[in-house]
Scaffold this active site. Structure first.
Site, PDB file in Angstrom:
ATOM      1  NE  ARG A  17      -3.314  -2.413   2.893  1.00  0.00           N
ATOM      2  CZ  ARG A  17      -3.980  -2.694   4.019  1.00  0.00           C
ATOM      3  NH1 ARG A  17      -4.046  -1.788   4.981  1.00  0.00           N
ATOM      4  NH2 ARG A  17      -4.575  -3.851   4.174  1.00  0.00           N
ATOM      5  CE1 TYR A  58       2.417 -14.305  -5.420  1.00  0.00           C
ATOM      6  CE2 TYR A  58       3.520 -16.188  -4.440  1.00  0.00           C
ATOM      7  CZ  TYR A  58       2.655 -15.125  -4.328  1.00  0.00           C
ATOM      8  OH  TYR A  58       2.023 -14.879  -3.132  1.00  0.00           O
ATOM      9  CE  LYS A  97      11.320  -4.885   7.265  1.00  0.00           C
ATOM     10  NZ  LYS A  97      10.625  -5.752   8.256  1.00  0.00           N
ATOM     11  NE  ARG A 165       5.374  -6.932  12.273  1.00  0.00           N
ATOM     12  CZ  ARG A 165       4.370  -6.189  11.807  1.00  0.00           C
ATOM     13  NH1 ARG A 165       3.118  -6.507  12.100  1.00  0.00           N
ATOM     14  NH2 ARG A 165       4.620  -5.133  11.058  1.00  0.00           N
TER      15      ARG A 165
END
Length: 325
Positions: A17, A58, A97, A165
């Site tokens: 976004r 992909y 990252k 996470r």
């Protein structure tokens, strides 16, 4: 090749976004395709952001002749696989990252990049903000004397248990998500790789089994004598700063990873003297990172380094032995 660098995007993670609009605003690039695991989801994002092509896999995006470079916005554990596949498809890479999950994986990416002659850039957008050009300028001018201690903190509360996470199998955890910024900045300001590393962590049960780090505190010892301290966490009060201390002064910067267009202030401190405030006009570092990719298509290495990136070849964030307790 088109006059503009034609971008494809792998993934529809939340970070796109910010990144997609930035790539669309660059003077030298355009986003022409986006891929997700389903064509419907890819089409939703394509329509929302004005992207002409949507791919339901992909692989289909990588096979497109209309794309020169690929931004990889997939979970951390998938970076290696899709960076290698992108390079095999003959396209440059901008990866979120961390670049990969280990030093060995980063070395594999390096070998593939060398083999293909293509470029890989790790998406540490903060390096491209003018405040870090100013920080490097102050360090080079001796504002802190001999740099001795670096302290970088980056923590926040994810505010939710079902967060990506907290999945170990996807490359979650505090070190890979937020601590990598601290390590990267420590390496940047010292201009060296650490010779000794130690870290201490706190853990919880991962959502997919096993244990995962919620917070990490670490120490990096550099060959030149500087020591970096960093702390990071995903369940802590928000903290976001670097403090650089040397034999002749100290520099502090608030919120180095979060601000975009907002102006910044670097504080330069010397004992017994008034604080010097260095005002830096804000710019969107995502846009600057995207425009920097023009270097991939013809600017030389000196220009690459001058614009803010430390290297044109991939380099491991964790390219040294980290002992985590």
């Amino acid at each position: 090749m088109s006059e503009k660098l034609r971008w494809g995007v792998l993934g529809t993670a939340r970070v796109v976004r910010k990144t997609i609009p930035a790539l669309q605003e660059t003077k030298n690039g355009e986003v022409v395709g986006i891929a997700s695991r389903t064509e419907q989801r890819a089409r939703e994002y394509a329509d929302k952001h004005g992207i002409p092509q949507a791919f339901g896999s992909y692989e289909a995006l990588l096979a497109s002749p209309d794309i020169d470079a690929v931004y990889i916005a997939l979970p951390n554990a998938l970076h290696l696989e899709w960076i290698l596949k992108t390079l095999d498809a003959g396209k440059h890479v901008l990866s979120e990252k961390p670049l990969a999950m280990s030093a060995a994986e980063c070395e594999e990416i390096t070998r593939k990049a060398d083999e293909t002659g293509l470029h890989v850039l790790e998406g540490f957008m903060y390096r491209f903000h003018p405040r870090f050009e100013k920080l490097q300028e102050l360090l080079a001018a001796g504002a802190v004397g001999q740099l001795t201690f670096v302290h970088v903190a980056h923590s926040f509360d994810t505010a939710g248990d079902d967060n990506i996470r907290w999945y170990a199998g996807l490359g979650g955890g505090a070190l890979f998500d937020a601590g990598c910024y601290c390590v990267n900045m420590s390496r940047m300001v010292t201009g060296q790789e650490p010779a000794h590393v130690v870290a201490f962590g706190n853990y919880r049960d991962a959502n997919d089994g096993g244990r995962i780090d919620t917070s990490i505190a670490g120490m990096l010892r550099f060959p030149g004598g500087a020591t970096a301290l960093f702390d990071t966490g995903l369940n802590l009060e928000r903290r976001n700063f670097p403090e650089l201390t040397g034999t002749g002064g100290r520099i502090y910067l608030d919120n180095p990873f979060g601000l975009l267009e907002e102006d910044s202030v670097l504080e330069e401190h010397h004992f017994g003297q008034d604080t010097i405030h260095h005002q830096v006009k804000g710019e969107n570092h995502f846009i600057r990172m995207g425009e920097h990719t023009l270097v991939l298509e013809g600017l030389d290495q000196a220009a690459w380094q001058q614009e803010g990136a430390s290297e044109s070849r991939p380099h491991s964030l964790l390219g040294f032995g980290v002992r985590v307790f």
